[in-house]
Write an enzyme that holds these catalytic residues in place. Sequence first.
Site, PDB file in Angstrom:
ATOM      1  N   ARG A 160      -3.338  18.265  12.893  1.00 21.94           N
ATOM      2  CA  ARG A 160      -2.895  18.735  10.812  1.00 21.94           C
ATOM      3  C   ARG A 160      -2.167  17.512  10.244  1.00 21.94           C
ATOM      4  O   ARG A 160      -0.938  17.705   9.702  1.00 21.94           O
ATOM      5  CB  ARG A 160      -2.644  19.916  11.321  1.00 21.94           C
ATOM      6  N   SER A 209      -4.792  28.825   7.123  1.00 22.94           N
ATOM      7  CA  SER A 209      -3.608  29.160   8.660  1.00 22.94           C
ATOM      8  C   SER A 209      -2.091  29.216   7.978  1.00 22.94           C
ATOM      9  O   SER A 209      -1.837  27.616   7.864  1.00 22.94           O
ATOM     10  CB  SER A 209      -3.737  28.102   9.991  1.00 22.94           C
ATOM     11  N   GLU A 280       1.416  25.501   9.144  1.00 29.97           N
ATOM     12  CA  GLU A 280       0.687  24.641   8.911  1.00 29.97           C
ATOM     13  C   GLU A 280       0.534  24.240   6.706  1.00 29.97           C
ATOM     14  O   GLU A 280       0.406  23.144   6.466  1.00 29.97           O
ATOM     15  CB  GLU A 280      -0.756  24.974   9.389  1.00 29.97           C
TER      16      GLU A 280
HETATM   17  C1  LIG Z   1      -9.892  30.281   3.980  1.00 26.66           C
HETATM   18  C2  LIG Z   1      -9.104  29.023   4.207  1.00 26.66           C
HETATM   19  C3  LIG Z   1      -9.901  28.759   5.369  1.00 26.66           C
HETATM   20  C4  LIG Z   1      -8.677  27.311   5.574  1.00 26.66           C
HETATM   21  N1  LIG Z   1      -9.908  26.388   7.012  1.00 26.66           N
HETATM   22  C5  LIG Z   1      -9.249  25.883   7.574  1.00 26.66           C
HETATM   23  C6  LIG Z   1      -9.847  24.956   8.624  1.00 26.66           C
HETATM   24  O1  LIG Z   1     -10.964  25.450   9.202  1.00 26.66           O
HETATM   25  N2  LIG Z   1      -9.197  24.110   9.285  1.00 26.66           N
HETATM   26  C7  LIG Z   1      -8.483  23.498   8.234  1.00 26.66           C
HETATM   27  O2  LIG Z   1      -8.148  22.143   8.825  1.00 26.66           O
HETATM   28  N3  LIG Z   1      -7.683  24.013   7.211  1.00 26.66           N
HETATM   29  C8  LIG Z   1      -8.151  24.820   6.888  1.00 26.66           C
HETATM   30  N4  LIG Z   1      -7.939  25.749   5.529  1.00 26.66           N
HETATM   31  C9  LIG Z   1      -6.730  24.926   4.843  1.00 26.66           C
HETATM   32  C10 LIG Z   1      -7.085  23.821   3.445  1.00 26.66           C
HETATM   33  O3  LIG Z   1      -8.586  24.627   3.330  1.00 26.66           O
HETATM   34  C11 LIG Z   1      -7.121  22.122   4.370  1.00 26.66           C
HETATM   35  O4  LIG Z   1      -6.423  22.218   4.752  1.00 26.66           O
HETATM   36  C12 LIG Z   1      -8.274  21.107   3.351  1.00 26.66           C
HETATM   37  O5  LIG Z   1      -8.146  20.606   3.807  1.00 26.66           O
HETATM   38  C13 LIG Z   1      -6.468  21.031   2.408  1.00 26.66           C
HETATM   39  O6  LIG Z   1      -7.602  20.252   0.727  1.00 26.66           O
HETATM   40  P1  LIG Z   1      -7.434  20.623  -0.437  1.00 26.66           P
HETATM   41  O7  LIG Z   1      -7.939  19.358  -0.917  1.00 26.66           O
HETATM   42  O8  LIG Z   1      -7.442  22.016  -0.704  1.00 26.66           O
HETATM   43  O9  LIG Z   1      -5.508  20.379  -0.343  1.00 26.66           O
HETATM   44  P2  LIG Z   1      -4.064  20.985  -1.403  1.00 26.66           P
HETATM   45  O10 LIG Z   1      -4.403  22.245  -0.197  1.00 26.66           O
HETATM   46  O11 LIG Z   1      -4.357  20.992  -2.160  1.00 26.66           O
HETATM   47  O12 LIG Z   1      -3.352  20.488  -0.360  1.00 26.66           O
HETATM   48  C14 LIG Z   1      -2.903  20.529   0.784  1.00 26.66           C
HETATM   49  C15 LIG Z   1      -1.443  18.211   1.182  1.00 26.66           C
HETATM   50  O13 LIG Z   1      -2.912  17.802   0.877  1.00 26.66           O
HETATM   51  C16 LIG Z   1      -2.577  16.342  -0.256  1.00 26.66           C
HETATM   52  N5  LIG Z   1      -3.555  16.466  -0.981  1.00 26.66           N
HETATM   53  C17 LIG Z   1      -3.961  16.988  -1.488  1.00 26.66           C
HETATM   54  N6  LIG Z   1      -5.312  16.279  -2.193  1.00 26.66           N
HETATM   55  C18 LIG Z   1      -5.435  14.524  -1.551  1.00 26.66           C
HETATM   56  C19 LIG Z   1      -5.551  13.710  -2.383  1.00 26.66           C
HETATM   57  N7  LIG Z   1      -6.789  13.252  -2.845  1.00 26.66           N
HETATM   58  N8  LIG Z   1      -5.265  12.837  -1.570  1.00 26.66           N
HETATM   59  C20 LIG Z   1      -3.532  12.905  -0.739  1.00 26.66           C
HETATM   60  N9  LIG Z   1      -3.079  13.795  -0.605  1.00 26.66           N
HETATM   61  C21 LIG Z   1      -3.809  14.629  -1.091  1.00 26.66           C
HETATM   62  C22 LIG Z   1      -1.760  17.602  -1.270  1.00 26.66           C
HETATM   63  O14 LIG Z   1      -0.335  16.913  -2.084  1.00 26.66           O
HETATM   64  C23 LIG Z   1      -0.984  18.895   0.209  1.00 26.66           C
HETATM   65  O15 LIG Z   1      -0.097  18.109   0.910  1.00 26.66           O
HETATM   66  C24 LIG Z   1      -8.419  26.740   4.688  1.00 26.66           C
HETATM   67  C25 LIG Z   1      -8.327  27.254   4.303  1.00 26.66           C
HETATM   68  C26 LIG Z   1      -8.175  28.330   3.260  1.00 26.66           C
HETATM   69  C27 LIG Z   1      -7.832  28.683   1.975  1.00 26.66           C
END
Ligand SMILES: Cc1cc2nc3c(=O)[nH]c(=O)nc-3n(C[C@H](O)[C@H](O)[C@H](O)COP(=O)(O)OP(=O)(O)OC[C@H]3O[C@@H](n4cnc5c(N)ncnc54)[C@H](O)[C@@H]3O)c2cc1C
Length: 304
Positions: A160, A209, A280
């Site tokens: 992570r 998480s 996280e």
């Molecule tokens: C129901 C649920 C289940 C989940 N299960 C998992 C799981 O099994 N495993 C897991 O690892 N995570 C899980 N997550 C967390 C999340 O989905 C992941 O961390 C995901 O990768 C975040 O992606 P996002 O595009 O939504 O990023 P965001 O939540 O929008 O941002 C997260 C971080 O990434 C940065 N970011 C976003 N986009 C970019 C970009 N283009 N360039 C650089 N930085 C960027 C943001 O600034 C922030 O620091 C879950 C979340 C939910 C709601």
Amino acid sequence: MNVEHDVLLSRFTTVGIGGPATAFARPTTLAEAEEAVRWGTERGLSVVPIGLGSNLLASDAGIDALVIRLAGNLAQARVEGETLSAGGGAPNAVCLHRARAAGLGGFEFACAIPGTAGGGVRMNAGAYGSDWAAVLVRARVVDAQGTGWLTRDELALAYRQSSLGPGQIVAEVEFRLAARPEDEIRRRVAELQALRKAAQPTNKRTFGSVFKNPDHELGAGKMLDQCGLKGHRVGDALISPRHANFIENAGRARAADALALMAEARRRALERFGVELEREVELLGGLELPPLGGLLPSSSPSSR
Ligand SMILES: Cc1cc2nc3c(=O)[nH]c(=O)nc-3n(C[C@H](O)[C@H](O)[C@H](O)COP(=O)(O)OP(=O)(O)OC[C@H]3O[C@@H](n4cnc5c(N)ncnc54)[C@H](O)[C@@H]3O)c2cc1C
């Protein structure tokens, strides 16, 4: 470039919490992303990329920054040979769909991660024994210094985490996948989704998480469950009765409610297991967890 003002982040986070962003841009090409970063930097604004907001808790007071959400070409994916090229804003579901249609496997693990290709790089998202590090080749990153490709090693992907810092935007990602029959991919995805549905609150507003799994025989969820925290509530934020490492927005939860739950969870995990849980979820808009020494007094389950 079109910049919007005072856009409510609660519309762009899966937990539905977050006040206005001073400036908000949705670049659709690499050139527009570069222009957006220049625009923010020239005005002295921090530049904050967001994906689908699935790992974010943003302040109710909002955030004084330029928030960038990639769109258009930067939210699409295509396959060439065994390479899946995705815009940083491409939802994982789109990437998986493209890979499956081309008969490429290896991305199935992401079927239950509701984020984007770029957010996955930043977080080294992972599930079911795989993660971005296992399939990523390189990522094209835009920041105030310019644009360039970073290899997987340069991104230093670990549990992570990555080497990406504030203001660095992943505009494009290349994954290396492997040939796999489409029906095998479908079967595996259905299996993983069923596992997910059985264990986690998949139909609630959450940010995934809350804490990383600590170096301990129990994961964070089991630990918090044993601390009696399932169903514990502050305002409209609720520790999920289904999985204690999730916080649900059960109505009009505020960031402060979620933070209070996180603080209480950390206090109890320290007291009971001697473990300092590390968050996280990413915090935006100056939110901070209180230091473990100065936490709230213990409160009873379902207190409001
Ligand atoms: C129901 C649920 C289940 C989940 N299960 C998992 C799981 O099994 N495993 C897991 O690892 N995570 C899980 N997550 C967390 C999340 O989905 C992941 O961390 C995901 O990768 C975040 O992606 P996002 O595009 O939504 O990023 P965001 O939540 O929008 O941002 C997260 C971080 O990434 C940065 N970011 C976003 N986009 C970019 C970009 N283009 N360039 C650089 N930085 C960027 C943001 O600034 C922030 O620091 C879950 C979340 C939910 C709601």
